[in-house]
Enzyme design. Structure first.
Site, PDB file in Angstrom:
ATOM      1  N   PHE A 267       0.782  -1.197  -0.077  1.00 15.44           N
ATOM      2  CA  PHE A 267      -0.018  -0.036   0.029  1.00 15.44           C
ATOM      3  C   PHE A 267       0.788   1.180   0.066  1.00 15.44           C
ATOM      4  CE2 PHE A 267      -4.414   1.102   0.942  1.00 15.44           C
ATOM      5  CZ  PHE A 267      -4.960   0.285   0.227  1.00 15.44           C
TER       6      PHE A 267
ATOM      7  N   GLN B 257      -7.293  15.001   2.660  1.00 17.74           N
ATOM      8  CA  GLN B 257      -6.550  14.004   1.829  1.00 17.74           C
ATOM      9  C   GLN B 257      -7.338  13.973   0.297  1.00 17.74           C
ATOM     10  OE1 GLN B 257      -6.157   9.703   2.416  1.00 17.74           O
ATOM     11  NE2 GLN B 257      -4.070  10.616   2.404  1.00 17.74           N
TER      12      GLN B 257
ATOM     13  N   HIS C 258      -7.380  11.530  -2.765  1.00 20.14           N
ATOM     14  CA  HIS C 258      -6.979  10.075  -3.361  1.00 20.14           C
ATOM     15  C   HIS C 258      -6.725  10.245  -4.831  1.00 20.14           C
ATOM     16  CE1 HIS C 258      -7.088   6.015  -4.140  1.00 20.14           C
ATOM     17  NE2 HIS C 258      -7.149   5.676  -2.691  1.00 20.14           N
TER      18      HIS C 258
ATOM     19  N   LEU D 190     -14.371   5.506  -5.816  1.00 19.50           N
ATOM     20  CA  LEU D 190     -13.045   5.221  -5.421  1.00 19.50           C
ATOM     21  C   LEU D 190     -12.550   3.914  -6.296  1.00 19.50           C
ATOM     22  CD1 LEU D 190     -10.660   5.817  -3.555  1.00 19.50           C
ATOM     23  CD2 LEU D 190     -11.144   3.764  -2.334  1.00 19.50           C
TER      24      LEU D 190
ATOM     25  N   GLU E 134      -6.602   1.954  -3.767  1.00 22.79           N
ATOM     26  CA  GLU E 134      -5.208   2.130  -3.967  1.00 22.79           C
ATOM     27  C   GLU E 134      -4.713   0.585  -4.070  1.00 22.79           C
ATOM     28  OE1 GLU E 134      -3.425   4.878  -1.517  1.00 22.79           O
ATOM     29  OE2 GLU E 134      -1.846   3.555  -0.835  1.00 22.79           O
TER      30      GLU E 134
ATOM     31  N   ARG F 253      -0.365   9.307  -0.887  1.00 17.61           N
ATOM     32  CA  ARG F 253      -1.248   9.809  -1.818  1.00 17.61           C
ATOM     33  C   ARG F 253      -1.134  11.013  -1.980  1.00 17.61           C
ATOM     34  NH1 ARG F 253      -6.384   6.818   1.272  1.00 17.61           N
ATOM     35  NH2 ARG F 253      -5.558   4.729   0.552  1.00 17.61           N
TER      36      ARG F 253
ATOM     37  N   HIS G 183     -10.972  12.850  -0.176  1.00 21.45           N
ATOM     38  CA  HIS G 183     -11.347  11.353   0.306  1.00 21.45           C
ATOM     39  C   HIS G 183     -11.011  11.142   1.647  1.00 21.45           C
ATOM     40  CE1 HIS G 183     -10.637   7.057   0.109  1.00 21.45           C
ATOM     41  NE2 HIS G 183      -9.506   7.019   0.776  1.00 21.45           N
TER      42      HIS G 183
ATOM     43  N   ARG H 124      -2.664  11.189   5.768  1.00 23.29           N
ATOM     44  CA  ARG H 124      -2.796   9.809   6.102  1.00 23.29           C
ATOM     45  C   ARG H 124      -2.197   8.901   5.028  1.00 23.29           C
ATOM     46  NH1 ARG H 124      -6.429   5.827   5.097  1.00 23.29           N
ATOM     47  NH2 ARG H 124      -7.969   6.987   3.805  1.00 23.29           N
TER      48      ARG H 124
HETATM   49  C1  LIG Z   1     -14.259   5.034  -0.838  1.00 18.03           C
HETATM   50  C2  LIG Z   1     -13.317   5.432   0.591  1.00 18.03           C
HETATM   51  C3  LIG Z   1     -12.473   4.124   0.666  1.00 18.03           C
HETATM   52  C4  LIG Z   1     -11.539   3.894   1.751  1.00 18.03           C
HETATM   53  N1  LIG Z   1     -10.733   2.964   1.744  1.00 18.03           N
HETATM   54  C5  LIG Z   1      -9.927   3.003   2.883  1.00 18.03           C
HETATM   55  C6  LIG Z   1      -9.062   1.807   3.101  1.00 18.03           C
HETATM   56  O1  LIG Z   1      -8.967   0.986   2.070  1.00 18.03           O
HETATM   57  N2  LIG Z   1      -8.247   1.669   3.962  1.00 18.03           N
HETATM   58  C7  LIG Z   1      -8.312   2.525   5.239  1.00 18.03           C
HETATM   59  O2  LIG Z   1      -7.757   2.331   6.112  1.00 18.03           O
HETATM   60  N3  LIG Z   1      -9.522   3.656   5.102  1.00 18.03           N
HETATM   61  C8  LIG Z   1     -10.123   3.795   3.967  1.00 18.03           C
HETATM   62  N4  LIG Z   1     -10.854   4.756   3.627  1.00 18.03           N
HETATM   63  C9  LIG Z   1     -11.233   5.682   5.034  1.00 18.03           C
HETATM   64  C10 LIG Z   1     -12.031   5.353   6.074  1.00 18.03           C
HETATM   65  O3  LIG Z   1     -13.090   4.124   5.320  1.00 18.03           O
HETATM   66  C11 LIG Z   1     -12.928   5.950   6.805  1.00 18.03           C
HETATM   67  O4  LIG Z   1     -12.172   6.667   7.416  1.00 18.03           O
HETATM   68  C12 LIG Z   1     -13.568   5.277   8.070  1.00 18.03           C
HETATM   69  O5  LIG Z   1     -14.495   4.241   7.359  1.00 18.03           O
HETATM   70  C13 LIG Z   1     -14.577   6.250   8.751  1.00 18.03           C
HETATM   71  O6  LIG Z   1     -15.209   5.351   9.732  1.00 18.03           O
HETATM   72  P1  LIG Z   1     -16.000   5.985  10.795  1.00 18.03           P
HETATM   73  O7  LIG Z   1     -16.243   4.867  11.572  1.00 18.03           O
HETATM   74  O8  LIG Z   1     -15.121   7.205  11.280  1.00 18.03           O
HETATM   75  O9  LIG Z   1     -17.314   6.874  10.164  1.00 18.03           O
HETATM   76  P2  LIG Z   1     -18.335   6.362   9.035  1.00 18.03           P
HETATM   77  O10 LIG Z   1     -18.206   5.146   8.576  1.00 18.03           O
HETATM   78  O11 LIG Z   1     -18.279   7.449   7.966  1.00 18.03           O
HETATM   79  O12 LIG Z   1     -19.822   6.379   9.943  1.00 18.03           O
HETATM   80  C14 LIG Z   1     -20.280   7.584  10.254  1.00 18.03           C
HETATM   81  C15 LIG Z   1     -21.459   7.304  11.096  1.00 18.03           C
HETATM   82  O13 LIG Z   1     -21.873   8.376  11.646  1.00 18.03           O
HETATM   83  C16 LIG Z   1     -23.297   8.483  11.537  1.00 18.03           C
HETATM   84  N5  LIG Z   1     -23.733   9.873  11.375  1.00 18.03           N
HETATM   85  C17 LIG Z   1     -23.149  11.072  10.908  1.00 18.03           C
HETATM   86  N6  LIG Z   1     -23.852  11.838  11.103  1.00 18.03           N
HETATM   87  C18 LIG Z   1     -24.826  11.724  11.800  1.00 18.03           C
HETATM   88  C19 LIG Z   1     -25.950  12.339  12.386  1.00 18.03           C
HETATM   89  N7  LIG Z   1     -26.268  13.719  12.255  1.00 18.03           N
HETATM   90  N8  LIG Z   1     -26.931  11.800  13.283  1.00 18.03           N
HETATM   91  C20 LIG Z   1     -26.798  10.327  13.401  1.00 18.03           C
HETATM   92  N9  LIG Z   1     -25.649   9.606  12.821  1.00 18.03           N
HETATM   93  C21 LIG Z   1     -24.787  10.413  12.072  1.00 18.03           C
HETATM   94  C22 LIG Z   1     -23.435   7.837  10.099  1.00 18.03           C
HETATM   95  O14 LIG Z   1     -24.789   7.304  10.070  1.00 18.03           O
HETATM   96  C23 LIG Z   1     -22.575   6.847  10.118  1.00 18.03           C
HETATM   97  O15 LIG Z   1     -23.068   5.715  10.797  1.00 18.03           O
HETATM   98  C24 LIG Z   1     -11.929   4.821   2.772  1.00 18.03           C
HETATM   99  C25 LIG Z   1     -12.703   5.907   2.412  1.00 18.03           C
HETATM  100  C26 LIG Z   1     -13.308   6.166   1.527  1.00 18.03           C
HETATM  101  C27 LIG Z   1     -14.326   7.220   1.363  1.00 18.03           C
END
Ligand SMILES: Cc1cc2nc3c(=O)[nH]c(=O)nc-3n(C[C@H](O)[C@H](O)[C@H](O)COP(=O)(O)OP(=O)(O)OC[C@H]3O[C@@H](n4cnc5c(N)ncnc54)[C@H](O)[C@@H]3O)c2cc1C
Ligand code: HEM
Ligand code: SF4
Ligand code: F3S
Ligand code: FES
Lengths: 149, 570, 269, 109
Positions: free
Chosen positions: B119, B233, B235, B245, B248, B279, B348, B383
């Site tokens: 990666f 960031q 991507h 996406l 990577e 990235r 991203h 990141r």
């Molecule tokens: C396309 C993509 C691919 C990625 N691939 C990778 C990877 O391969 N490896 C890696 O390490 N990282 C990757 N990332 C980054 C990583 O996926 C994210 O940073 C991570 O999933 C974030 O998780 P989280 O639990 O913080 O938030 P999220 O999964 O975004 O969850 C947010 C939660 O909060 C809730 N929420 C938000 N606002 C409210 C509200 N007002 N009221 C109630 N609930 C709310 C939502 O419903 C959701 O349940 C990727 C990101 C993207 C965009």
């Protein structure tokens, strides 16, 4: 289960297809409708068995009653009906055979990570179903010829 | 309406679910836990994560915790807190094993052991992956595991509108149940914020439509400081035109980046790492190619370069990258087995977020934050790929446990003055009367997104940022006058769009202001008028505090306990 | 195709007794999906239209709808694939309608929970405090991984004729997931799940209509999973089922390579 | 696992019916002579082989058909509490029909 305080207050509109869905549920190809046919033929056969037993009950009345019934049943309408029952039976029996095999996981193949565009096991093994239908058609034709001649 | 629980978890992404499982587990299912999400729990944005989760799993083959730490620190352009990095690299292998024991289908090597792939920015192949649906499988494994616990109340599709804090202590959150229209208060002893990132303020982004930074904005308005917001960031491989996406992992597996002359242009920018450089570097390289006319142009301005996977062969693509093949076929009518994929950099990830200490605790008593919504300062200015899902797991666990222990030790829940809830309800549904407001919320959001894409993107400069600040402030005024045509309280996504837009604008302001103040180039923050890193003045974190007039900036120091900053070259 | 005609189901619980179809004509663009069309309508024509969406890449499972009489994910249905410029969109059948195109999937989530969709390991201590990884061969992985592709979108439930008449029937998604865990070598909870699936509204109401697999957008093939579960249950009932060997912990490799160089710490510890 | 055992019987009776009804149909339509004449009917009724076949046919057919019917009725979303009632009702119907039919088969001559 869901914790929404107001979800008990059921304002949602039920939207089940119900028995309607046996007849028309959408653009499905084959097995979804074979299911309906299997069910209808099963119910048909059950109904037939009941009638068949009632008809047979006339035996208790002796030879005359029996012969009368048989004569009554030999009119063309009942002949067609009888053919339909045999047809239903042939379909139900053959399809039932396929179902028993497949319900028990035979002929469906093994799970494997799908490659896009996805084809599921039923469709991959559709030739089996089609072969079953072909045998069925042949049998139906044979019985038809047998009855007519 | 009021609901009372011990621990309230806001967000059901990787961080939220991991926290919920941990809270339920350490309390032996004794605590009453609520998990609140604006989507059905398992739909959270984390399902989109594709490539992998970084952890040192093969120390016998040359990897080490120190190496992972060094990669992370160097990738962060020396803005990461190094004590945090240390904790992170120690904990993340445990999370990989934990998920494995909870049933995740990690991709395996021939000998049956967990496989890892290369990666960007990692000096060892240490992205643990499950095909190219890593986040998806992690989410579903955690969601499924959560079903074990009896005392978890789920609030699917409840849009949280504010976090109530009284005298520096957490009180509750107000939520709007979209499916029933109910507005109510959820009280608790402890709150875990895991509400995800905010890149939906950009038009060309890899984000889900539902990831609109609500958590950050609510915390910010509740008085919690946001840290390092200017670091966004980009991507390198967003699929043109949707921004979806292309992982990577595609480059990790050996994909090439090609310009319109057919050259592998990364030779010029990062000769040793090529396509698997960090990235920020790859994204800048692509933009340079495009700006200098070596991209492919499109009438809509989304000029692109090619990501070529053809030489990997059908088998490898189908085995390792099935999802992106499916997506490329469905949404760009391109089969990567046969043709190169059109890609360009896409917004991203938010390196910034709610300030927390190394245990995920925020400055407010009873509130913890973790995952993308938080800034524990693991990623610094940039990141590394695969470090985010790992962060969500590691800190999800930490804050779930901390919050649960706090709740178990604490007696009762403080009462909340009813007028605060009524006020919030009025603020929310007050919009519904606005049928004749003159602004269109969808237009405002589109304007914001276009502005951010243009002025606050990969390359930034003083005048552009000044202009952006002015425009953001104008939008902030205008959004007060939007009309909400939909008058229902049930599933009113028109009103949701208004609330989201307000949140995005507030956050955009902190980003622009932070970027304007930071007169250097570091990691993802690259200013053409200040092209060099300035270690003397800027090895420090930006903090943005809410005030009605706009963010107030403060700064804090960076923990440097292992390596002094050196020049970053690949 | 210059213009598209969308006929969209509308239903607002406060106002309407019955759902009705509303017609919109919108410009089409290259590569547009049904979801793009709905978003266009929402943002430009009628702000009151409600539907679910999130990832827009077919992985979150939010946007299941009945599109031209077939259950599909809106974001994963390019208009071109439909081969017509008249598109009819309704809420997913067999689920209650909350509003417009928003169905309530609560029944699905509850049924899924009921089949114990988590690892029940031979050694729960090890499960909760791992000491090493379980080894898993390619065959062991392939025995269940296809079924783990499920995004819980509910399309299969909308397709299944038994779900159509029986709201209590567990249905293809939960049953498929029951098998997913039974087929996992790390799990020994099969009996517990058999017990759940054996109810009068359980697995035997599946008649292999196959519609679930036909509709599934992610290649999960729940029909196959269910038949394999039936087979396991039948052989268990006839006491023919082989006891499966539980997964074993992987041993670290015997040989080791030299560590990759890391720069010395430049701050004294 | 009650439901599973019931279904196994459904499969077994299905397979059984395949052969029994096959034989029955063959005798009724395809064999030489006039199968439904009083003579041939009485002839078969007097043979213990046919008698046993008919009884098996009855049991299998009734079980298979009524269990099938049960499945269909279950599928009309009837609550779990009503399942017992349904089972007993179908059992009663099955036994009644069997009694009547067995009486015909055995006593007609
Ligand atoms: C396309 C993509 C691919 C990625 N691939 C990778 C990877 O391969 N490896 C890696 O390490 N990282 C990757 N990332 C980054 C990583 O996926 C994210 O940073 C991570 O999933 C974030 O998780 P989280 O639990 O913080 O938030 P999220 O999964 O975004 O969850 C947010 C939660 O909060 C809730 N929420 C938000 N606002 C409210 C509200 N007002 N009221 C109630 N609930 C709310 C939502 O419903 C959701 O349940 C990727 C990101 C993207 C965009
Ligand atoms: C010839 C041999 C037969 C075979 C192999 C056979 C096989 C089957 C099978 C496998 C099923 C289960 C289908 C499912 O669960 O999806 C079934 C259902 C059924 N059968 Fe038969 N059957 C046969 C004859 C009959 C007869 C003679 C009757 C009439 C009494 C009958 C009535 C039914 C009924 C009512 C059902 C239920 C249908 C449903 O649930 O959809 N079958 N049969
Ligand atoms: S099995 Fe397929 S159709 Fe059913 S919920 Fe899972 S992904 Fe959706
Ligand atoms: S459609 Fe239904 S009947 Fe069985 S094979 Fe699928 S669950
Ligand atoms: S929006 Fe996520 S599956 Fe369609």
């Amino acid at each position: 289960m869901a914790g929404k305080p107001a979800s008990e207050e059921n304002r949602h509109l039920p939207n089940s297809l119900g028995i309607r869905g046996w007849v028309w549920a959408g653009r499905y190809t084959l097995e979804r409708y074979l299911f309906t046919l299997h069910r209808l033929t099963g119910l048909g056969l059950l109904a037939y068995i009941t009638l068949h037993l009632i008809a047979n009950g006339t035996r208790l009345g002796g030879e005359d009653a029996w012969t009368n019934t048989m004569e009554f049943l030999s009119n063309p309408g009942f002949r067609v009906g009888e053919y339909l029952v045999v047809a239903a039976f042939i379909f139900h029996a053959l399809n039932g055979g396929r179902l028993i095999l497949q319900h028990l996981g035979f002929t469906l193949g093994k799970p494997k990570p799908p490659v896009y565009p996805y084809v599921d096991s039923m469709r991959r093994r559709r030739p089996i179903t089609l072969a079953m239908l072909a045998v069925m058609a042949a049998l139906l034709l044979y019985v038809l010829i047998e009855i007519v001649t | 309406m009021e609901a009372v629980h011990d621990v309230v978890i806001l967000g059901s992404g990787l961080a939220g679910l991991r926290a919920a499982v941990e809270a339920a587990r350490v309390s032996n299912d004794e605590l009453d836990i609520a998990i609140v999400s604006r989507v059905q729990l398992v739909r959270s944005h984390s399902v989109c994560a594709e490539g992998g989760t970084a952890a040192v799993m093969q120390p016998e083959e040359g990897d080490s915790l120190e190496l992972h730490a060094w990669d992370t620190v160097r990738g962060s352009d020396f803005l990461a807190d190094q004590d945090v990095v240390k904790r992170f690299v120690e904990e993340s292998p445990k999370e990989i094993l934990q998920l494995e024991h909870w049933g995740i289908p990690w991709s395996r090597r021939h000998d049956g052991r967990i496989n890892q792939r290369p990666f960007g920015g990692h000096s060892f192949d240490r992205a643990t992956f499950a095909e190219d649906k890593t986040g998806f499988f992690e989410m579903h494994t955690l969601y499924d595991t959560l079903q074990k616990f009896a005392r978890v109340t789920r609030y699917d599709e409840c849009y949280v509108t504010s976090i109530l804090v009284d005298n520096g202590v957490f009180q509750g959150i107000t939520a709007w149940a979209l499916t029933s229209g109910e507005f109510f208060l959820i009280k608790g002893k402890a709150l875990v914020i895991a509400a995800g990132g905010a890149c939906r303020m950009f038009a060309f982004t890899t984000y889900s439509l539902s990831a609109t930074g609500d958590g950050m904005a609510m915390a910010y308005r509740a008085g919690l400081p946001l840290k390092d917001m200017e670091f966004v960031q980009f991507h390198p491989t967003g699929l043109v035109p949707s921004g979806i996406l292309i992982t990577e992992g595609a480059r990790g597996e050996g994909g090439y980046l090609i310009n319109n002359k057919g050259e592998r242009f990364m030779e010029k920018y990062a000769p040793s790492k090529m396509e698997t450089a960090p990235r920020d570097i790859v994204s800048r390289s692509e933009m340079t190619e495009i700006l200098e006319g070596r991209g492919f142009s499109r009438p809509d301005g989304l000029d692109y370069v090619h990501l070529d996977l053809r030489h990997l062969g059908a088998d490898r693509i189908n085995e390792r990258l099935p999802l992106i093949r499916e997506v490329a076929i469905k949404l760009a009518s391109i089969d990567p087995i046969e043709k190169p994929i059109p890609i360009r950099p896409a917004a991203h990830y938010c390196m910034g977020g709610i300030r927390t200490d190394i245990d995920g605790a925020t400055p407010v008593e009873g509130i913890w934050a973790g995952g993308e919504v938080a800034c524990v300062s693991l990623h610094g200015a940039n990141r590394l790929g695969a470090n985010s899902t790992a962060e969500c797991l590691v800190w999800g666990k930490i804050i779930g446990e901390k919050a649960a222990r706090y709740a178990m030790a604490r007696g009762s829940v403080a009462p909340t003055p009813p007028q605060r809830i009524q006020e919030e309800e009025r603020r929310l549904f007050g919009w519904i009367g606005h049928g004749n407001g003159k602004e269109d919320v969808f237009l405002i959001r589109a304007e914001l997104q276009r502005l951010m894409d243009k002025n606050v993107s990969i390359y930034r400069n003083g005048p552009d940022l000044e202009a952006a600040l002015k425009k953001v402030r104008e939008l902030k005024q205008r959004v007060e006058h939007v009309r909400v045509v939909d008058t229902s309280r049930i599933y009113n996504t028109n009103l949701v769009a208004v609330l989201e837009t307000i949140n995005l604008i507030d956050l955009a302001e902190t980003i622009v202001l932070g970027a304007l103040a930071r007169t250097e180039s570091r990691g993802a923050h690259s200013r053409t008028d200040f092209p060099d890193r300035d270690d003397v003045n800027w090895t420090r974190h930006t903090l943005a505090y809410y005030s009605p007039e706009g963010p107030r900036l403060e700064y804090s120091s960076v923990n440097i306990s292992m390596w002094q900053p050196v020049e970053r070259k690949y | 195709m210059q213009e598209l005609t969308f006929r969209v189901q509308r239903y607002n619980p406060g106002e309407n007794k019955e759902p009705y179809l509303q017609e919109f004509t919108i410009p089409s663009s290259q590569g547009m999906t049904v979801l793009d069309g709905l978003i266009y309508i929402k943002e430009n024509v009628d702000n009151t239209l409600s539907f679910r969406s999130s990832c827009r890449m077919g992985i979150c499972g939010s946007c299941g709808m009945l599109i031209n009489n077939f259950p599909m994910l809106a974001c994963h249905s390019p208009v071109e694939e439909l081969k017509t410029d008249r598109i009819e969109v309704r809420s997913l059948p067999n689920f209650p309608v909350i509003r417009d195109l928003v169905p309530s999937l609560d029944p699905l989530f509850a049924k899924h929970k009921s089949i114990k969709p988590y690892i029940i390991g031979p050694d729960m201590k090890e499960v909760e405090a791992p000491t090493s990884e379980y080894s898993q061969s390619r065959e062991e992985l392939e025995a269940y991984v296809q079924f783990a592709y499920c995004v819980k979108c509910g399309l299969c439930m909308a397709a299944c004729p038994s779900v159509a008449t029986d709201s209590l029937f567990l249905g293809p998604q939960p049953l498929g997931q029951a098998y997913r865990y039974c087929a996992d070598r790390r799990d020994i909870g099969a009996k517990e799940r058999f017990h759940v699936a054996d109810s009068p509204h359980g697995i035997w109401l599946c008649h292999l209509a196959g519609a679930c697999s036909e509709a599934c957008p992610k290649g999960v093939d729940p029909a196959l999973a269910i038949q394999l579960l039936k087979r396991a249950m039948v052989s268990d009932s006839l006491r023919l089922r082989k006891k499966k060997k539980p997964a074993s912990l992987a041993q670290p490799p015997a040989t080791s390579k030299p560590k990759i160089d890391v720069p010395e710490f430049t701050v004294t510890q | 696992m009650k439901e599973t055992r019931l279904k196994i019987l459904q499969y077994i009776t299905g397979i059984g019916l395949f052969f029994f009804i096959g034989a029955h149909l063959f005798a009724s339509y395809l064999s030489s002579g006039e199968p439904t004449s009083w003579e041939s009917v009485s002839e078969r009724a007097a043979s213990s082989g046919w008698l046993t076949l008919y009884l098996f046919l009855l049991i299998f057919g009734l079980y298979h058909g009524l269990h099938g019917l049960r499945t269909i009725i279950l599928e009309l979303s009837i609550p779990n509490s009503a399942v017992k009632v349904l089972d007993w009702a179908l059992l009663a119907i099955g036994v009644a029909i069997f009694g009547y039919a067995a009486y015909i088969v055995i006593n007609a001559f």
